[in-house]
Scaffold this active site. Structure first.
Site, PDB file in Angstrom:
ATOM      1  N   GLY A 210      18.078  21.186   0.219  1.00 29.35           N
ATOM      2  CA  GLY A 210      16.994  21.429  -0.280  1.00 29.35           C
ATOM      3  C   GLY A 210      15.910  20.571  -1.538  1.00 29.35           C
ATOM      4  CG  ASN A 211      12.399  20.165  -1.064  1.00 26.80           C
ATOM      5  OD1 ASN A 211      10.981  20.899  -1.480  1.00 26.80           O
ATOM      6  ND2 ASN A 211      12.076  20.023   0.405  1.00 26.80           N
ATOM      7  CE1 TYR A 212      15.476  20.229  -8.288  1.00 27.68           C
ATOM      8  CE2 TYR A 212      14.644  18.200  -7.927  1.00 27.68           C
ATOM      9  CZ  TYR A 212      15.606  18.943  -7.946  1.00 27.68           C
ATOM     10  OH  TYR A 212      16.653  18.167  -8.808  1.00 27.68           O
ATOM     11  CB  SER A 213       8.410  21.542  -2.218  1.00 34.53           C
ATOM     12  OG  SER A 213       7.442  23.069  -2.329  1.00 34.53           O
ATOM     13  CB  ALA A 278       8.859  19.278   0.421  1.00 38.61           C
TER      14      ALA A 278
END
Ligand code: PMT
Length: 692
Positions: A210-213, A278
């Protein structure tokens, strides 16, 4: 400003010293042309008389559940439906508390609970009451469900204390309503698609990439569009945020593939798309069904995810607008500009991880808006204000479209045709009539606005109309002809044009005398066969082209062609269902008939998903084309008597042989088997696929 003209406003008045200002508010609203219905609490009547308010609004003031005059019921439900807005000014701490906690013990609160329109609240109270955590919590609760709080001002209060709590001045309150309605008018009837948040790519049932969005930026955009009256489809990855506005239709997804599927489904019905998510560029090649055990080193193989922005950019119609984001760590401007072009965006919002307070998670962002004319750097500000700036820029572009789309009936539109008229079979006839016929047909094909979409010069559809005149009676002007109609579309990222339609119509009979004009009015069935035939094929070509760009994207246009076919039965050959299985009538009927829905889907899957992909990745493009041919097989099975699957194989023969000149042999033999079943007359051609 007459934005409030004709608006129905319920003005709620509660028991505060500021109630005297409600008379001024009522007067300003009435002056702006609004219709005002005052609902006052029992305590409110202690501060201002209903007589004052009813005189100003020219409407009896409502306070009780039953009318004092005749005992009839005052319907809070009807008021909730009648109103375009409810304004509670002044709103005391007590009323705020009741609204936030469900104590519906007076007419004002029941009206509030029945309200279908936006609610504006102008609090008025003492400094300490205002600052009290309970009041603050109540206001937050009301805000979180979409109510609009008009923040009180600071100044001297009735208690003679100085601080925040004084109700805003009537002019400020009324202008808050005006601003709301004028923003709402900007995007009214516009549909906007927004992607937001991260995507999660499952490794196994408990782990993901995943990512930090957090989705904050995308949600602020959705809120802003909805506030301006848009119908918003918000496709959200996994985030912890609520949507407040009823104009937002939220679709929750997890993975990039799910986000892609939802975006592709909704984009064709949207006026604009804002790609703020993102999206993970890669996903695990294999997702384990069970939790992966810790056993020494592990290698994770990743495969690329679809690029949602680029895919939408490739099917974007001339009337649609697209905004993308770029999140960069280095070489920011160049990378953003590259994405602007590659993804066919109208402008791109660049945020850099190098800027403090910008990007993931913050409530603020610092962005640069870049389009093909230059760039505009904005200061660090709240994501809400960034959203406002982005949507203001987008609204300018959408306004341009609305302007461009004013009917331009005399301007060349969708088609870029070549026309030839072959008269070699009718030697010795005076040729002037054919010169006149040629210019009349050209005039219609090139100058008619067949749809409401404005095509730019380079977007027009390449097509050829070749008319062979077999017989001509100079006295009556009767002609018996054959017409070959062919159209093509460019393949994305290559200089190659693929044929979409190629058909020889052998029953083209009509009467034409020199200087006749050919005129077509949209929606009206032509009363002569030549106009009917030309309009039919023009609409068919445009509709098919739209189908190749988005699934079933040509429906509205193809329905017009279908209507012409249905209502031209008496005009001559080629229109009747029993004439042939490959005439004009059966072609459009088979195509639009739900039985062959897989054939329509094929147009998009084969051209957009398959062919367009071949220029960047030939193996992947070919694999998608092989998959799409299953739809051809389905269509053939659904109606083997239809001419359409056979016609498709004829049109695509050389292209298919070329596509399968490489690729694995099992794929080739599967394709040969399928094509030979559908079109056995070309078996020899298909067998060359195996021997290349
Ligand atoms: O959600 P927040 O915490 O508020 O943070 C906001 C944000 C930083 C996520 C947002 O402002 C932002 O920059 N979003 C885009 C992040 C991104 O993926 O950028 P990119 O440069 O990798 O992608 C370029 C564009 O292509 C973006 O519009 C992206 O949505 C789109 N894209 C990218 C990859 C992919 N597979 N599909 C896409 O549609």
């Amino acid at each position: 400003m007459d934005i409030l003209k004709g608006k129905h406003i319920v003005l709620g008045v509660t028991g505060s010293i500021a109630a005297y200002k409600s008379a001024m508010i009522a007067r300003l609203l009435i002056k702006s042309g609004a219709e005002v219905q005052v609902v006052i609490t029992p305590a409110g009547k202690e501060f201002i008389t209903p007589l004052t308010l009813s005189t100003l609004t020219r409407n009896p003031v409502i306070s009780e559940f039953f009318s004092n005059r005749d005992g009839s019921w005052n319907s809070h439900v009807d008021l909730g439906l009648w109103a375009d807005a409810m304004l509670i000014a002044p709103c005391t701490a007590s009323t705020l508390g009741k609204m936030a906690s469900g104590v519906a013990d007076n007419m004002l609160i029941t009206t509030y609970y029945s309200m279908k329109a936006p609610v504006f609240i102008a609090p008025a109270m003492d400094l300490d009451m205002y600052q009290h955590p309970v009041t603050q919590r109540n206001m937050e609760t009301l805000r979180s469900i979409g109510n609009i709080i008009i923040e009180p001002a600071s100044g001297e209060l009735a208690s003679q204390l100085i601080g925040k709590g004084r109700m805003q001045e009537p002019e400020v309150i009324v202008s808050a309503l005006e601003e709301y309605f004028s923003r709402q008018a900007q995007f009214s009837k516009k549909k906007v698609l927004i992607t937001a948040g991260p995507t999660y790519e499952a490794i196994d049932p408990v782990r993901f990439i995943g990512n930090y969005s957090t989705g904050k930026m995308g949600f602020a955009l959705a809120e802003e569009c909805a506030l301006r009256g848009a119908d918003v489809t918000l496709i959200a990855g996994p985030v912890n945020l609520q949507t407040r506005h009823p104009g937002i239709n939220r679709i929750d997804v997890k993975s990039a593939q799910q986000m892609y599927d939802a975006a592709m489904e909704h984009f064709p019905h949207s006026d604009a798309a804002i790609l703020c998510a993102a999206v993970a560029d890669f996903t695990p090649a294999v997702t384990s069904d069970t939790k992966i055990k810790r056993k020494g080193e592990m290698t994770l193989t990743l495969k690329p995810n679809p690029d949602i922005a680029a895919s939408l950019g490739a099917i974007k119609r001339p009337d649609q607008r697209m905004v993308g984001f770029a999140l960069e760590t280095d070489n920011e401007q160049n990378n953003a500009q590259d994405k602007l072009e590659r993804k066919n965006l109208d402008f791109i919002v660049l945020n850099s991880l190098r800027d403090e307070g910008a990007g993931f998670g913050y409530d603020t962002n610092k962005v640069t808006l870049i389009d093909r004319n230059g760039s505009e750097e904005l200061p660090l500000q709240s994501k809400k204000d960034v959203a406002k700036a982005i949507i203001t820029k987008l609204s300018g572009l959408l306004f341009c479209i609305a302007f461009m789309f004013m009917p331009l009936k005399t301007q060349a539109q969708e088609l870029n045709p070549t026309l030839s008229i072959n008269t070699s079979k009718i030697q010795g006839t005076d040729k002037d009539v054919f010169t006149s016929l040629e210019s009349a047909v050209k005039e219609l094909l090139m100058n008619q606005a067949w749809t409401d979409y404005h095509f730019t010069e380079k977007e027009r559809i390449q097509c050829n109309f070749n008319l062979i005149v077999n017989k001509y009676d100079a006295q009556s002007g009767k002609m018996e002809c054959e017409l070959t109609v062919q159209s093509s579309r460019p393949v994305y990222g290559s200089g190659y044009n693929t044929t979409v339609f190629n058909f020889r119509d052998v029953a083209v009979d009509f009467t034409y005398t020199e200087q006749d004009r050919i005129e077509y009015t949209s929606g009206i069935t032509p009363d002569n066969n030549l106009t009917a035939i030309l309009a039919y094929y023009s609409l068919l070509i445009i509709g098919l082209d739209f189908d190749t760009m988005s699934p079933n994207g040509g429906t509205d246009i193809l329905r017009q062609a279908e209507n012409i076919a249905a209502s031209s039965q008496s005009l001559g050959g080629g229109w009747r269902s029993f004439d042939s299985k490959a005439n004009r009538y059966t072609i459009i009927n088979d195509y639009m008939n739900g039985t062959l829905s897989s054939f329509r889907q094929l147009q998009y899957d084969y051209h957009r998903k398959g062919l367009d992909d071949m220029s960047s990745n030939a193996d992947r493009g070919r694999a998608t084309i092989t998959e799409s041919l299953n739809l051809l097989s389905e269509a053939y099975q659904a109606k083997s008597t239809s001419a359409l699957p056979t016609l498709f194989t004829e049109i695509k023969k050389d292209e298919l042989i070329n596509i399968y000149s490489s690729g694995i042999s099992s794929e080739r033999s599967k394709v040969v088997e399928l094509l030979s079943r559908i079109n056995p007359s070309l078996s020899n051609d298909w067998s060359t696929i195996m021997t290349q």
